[in-house]
Write a protein that holds these residues in place. Structure first.
Motif, PDB file in Angstrom:
ATOM      1  N   THR A   1       0.825  -1.205   0.000  1.00  0.00           N
ATOM      2  CA  THR A   1       0.000   0.000   0.000  1.00  0.00           C
ATOM      3  C   THR A   1       0.858   1.254   0.000  1.00  0.00           C
ATOM      4  O   THR A   1       0.602   2.202  -0.747  1.00  0.00           O
ATOM      5  N   VAL A   2       1.899   1.282   0.827  1.00  0.00           N
ATOM      6  CA  VAL A   2       2.783   2.450   0.887  1.00  0.00           C
ATOM      7  C   VAL A   2       3.492   2.653  -0.445  1.00  0.00           C
ATOM      8  O   VAL A   2       3.575   3.780  -0.958  1.00  0.00           O
ATOM      9  N   ILE A   3       3.995   1.573  -1.037  1.00  0.00           N
ATOM     10  CA  ILE A   3       4.670   1.686  -2.331  1.00  0.00           C
ATOM     11  C   ILE A   3       3.707   2.198  -3.397  1.00  0.00           C
ATOM     12  O   ILE A   3       4.051   3.053  -4.216  1.00  0.00           O
ATOM     13  N   PHE A   4       2.464   1.710  -3.397  1.00  0.00           N
ATOM     14  CA  PHE A   4       1.472   2.153  -4.372  1.00  0.00           C
ATOM     15  C   PHE A   4       1.160   3.635  -4.212  1.00  0.00           C
ATOM     16  O   PHE A   4       1.111   4.386  -5.193  1.00  0.00           O
ATOM     17  N   VAL A   5       0.941   4.085  -2.987  1.00  0.00           N
ATOM     18  CA  VAL A   5       0.612   5.491  -2.749  1.00  0.00           C
ATOM     19  C   VAL A   5       1.787   6.391  -3.131  1.00  0.00           C
ATOM     20  O   VAL A   5       1.597   7.442  -3.765  1.00  0.00           O
TER      21      VAL A   5
ATOM     22  N   SER B   1       4.185   5.764  -5.323  1.00  0.00           N
ATOM     23  CA  SER B   1       4.331   5.794  -6.783  1.00  0.00           C
ATOM     24  C   SER B   1       3.211   6.604  -7.425  1.00  0.00           C
ATOM     25  O   SER B   1       3.430   7.294  -8.428  1.00  0.00           O
ATOM     26  N   LEU B   2       2.018   6.573  -6.859  1.00  0.00           N
ATOM     27  CA  LEU B   2       0.919   7.390  -7.371  1.00  0.00           C
ATOM     28  C   LEU B   2       1.213   8.874  -7.189  1.00  0.00           C
ATOM     29  O   LEU B   2       0.986   9.687  -8.106  1.00  0.00           O
ATOM     30  N   LEU B   3       1.753   9.262  -6.034  1.00  0.00           N
ATOM     31  CA  LEU B   3       2.139  10.658  -5.809  1.00  0.00           C
ATOM     32  C   LEU B   3       3.262  11.085  -6.747  1.00  0.00           C
ATOM     33  O   LEU B   3       3.233  12.190  -7.310  1.00  0.00           O
ATOM     34  N   ALA B   4       4.248  10.216  -6.929  1.00  0.00           N
ATOM     35  CA  ALA B   4       5.354  10.538  -7.834  1.00  0.00           C
ATOM     36  C   ALA B   4       4.848  10.727  -9.264  1.00  0.00           C
ATOM     37  O   ALA B   4       5.259  11.665  -9.963  1.00  0.00           O
ATOM     38  N   LEU B   5       3.948   9.861  -9.705  1.00  0.00           N
ATOM     39  CA  LEU B   5       3.382  10.004 -11.041  1.00  0.00           C
ATOM     40  C   LEU B   5       2.582  11.291 -11.167  1.00  0.00           C
ATOM     41  O   LEU B   5       2.646  11.984 -12.192  1.00  0.00           O
ATOM     42  N   GLY B   6       1.838  11.645 -10.122  1.00  0.00           N
ATOM     43  CA  GLY B   6       1.079  12.893 -10.139  1.00  0.00           C
ATOM     44  C   GLY B   6       1.972  14.117 -10.238  1.00  0.00           C
ATOM     45  O   GLY B   6       1.718  15.029 -11.036  1.00  0.00           O
ATOM     46  N   PHE B   7       3.031  14.145  -9.425  1.00  0.00           N
ATOM     47  CA  PHE B   7       3.974  15.276  -9.493  1.00  0.00           C
ATOM     48  C   PHE B   7       4.695  15.325 -10.830  1.00  0.00           C
ATOM     49  O   PHE B   7       4.888  16.397 -11.411  1.00  0.00           O
ATOM     50  N   ALA B   8       5.103  14.178 -11.361  1.00  0.00           N
ATOM     51  CA  ALA B   8       5.786  14.145 -12.651  1.00  0.00           C
ATOM     52  C   ALA B   8       4.863  14.665 -13.755  1.00  0.00           C
ATOM     53  O   ALA B   8       5.289  15.438 -14.626  1.00  0.00           O
ATOM     54  N   THR B   9       3.610  14.275 -13.703  1.00  0.00           N
ATOM     55  CA  THR B   9       2.652  14.750 -14.697  1.00  0.00           C
ATOM     56  C   THR B   9       2.443  16.253 -14.573  1.00  0.00           C
ATOM     57  O   THR B   9       2.404  16.979 -15.578  1.00  0.00           O
ATOM     58  N   TYR B  10       2.325  16.749 -13.359  1.00  0.00           N
ATOM     59  CA  TYR B  10       2.130  18.181 -13.132  1.00  0.00           C
ATOM     60  C   TYR B  10       3.314  18.988 -13.673  1.00  0.00           C
ATOM     61  O   TYR B  10       3.131  19.966 -14.401  1.00  0.00           O
TER      62      TYR B  10
END
Length: 80
Positions: free
Chosen positions: A52-56, A58-67
């Motif tokens: 769960t921690v790894i998923f969250v 990686s989701l935050l990292a993908l969000g920041f990278a997209t932004y």
């Protein structure tokens, strides 16, 4: 006196008695199995938390990278 109530009440008592016996036996077996599975259950929960921690993260990292990528190429990100 009719025989139907006697047969049905006897059958009902047998069925309920058997059901109660197996319910008590099942709960007792679950109690003994619970002690054996406690360590394994902790390991499973720990692994689940890690996933769960790894998923969250990686989701935050993908969000920041997209932004930052969208800002870099000049897309308008305002809500108004």
């Amino acid at each position: 006196m009719e025989w139907t109530p006697i047969v049905l009440v006897t059958f009902k008592l047998l069925v309920l008695g058997t059901g109660m016996y197996f319910a008590i036996k099942w709960h007792y077996d679950q109690g003994t199995k619970e002690k054996e599975w406690a360590d394994e259950k902790r390991a499973i929960l720990r692994a689940g938390r890690k996933v769960t921690v790894i998923f969250v993260l990686s989701l935050l990292a993908l969000g920041f990278a997209t932004y930052f990528f969208c800002r870099m190429i000049g897309l308008d990100l305002s809500f108004s």
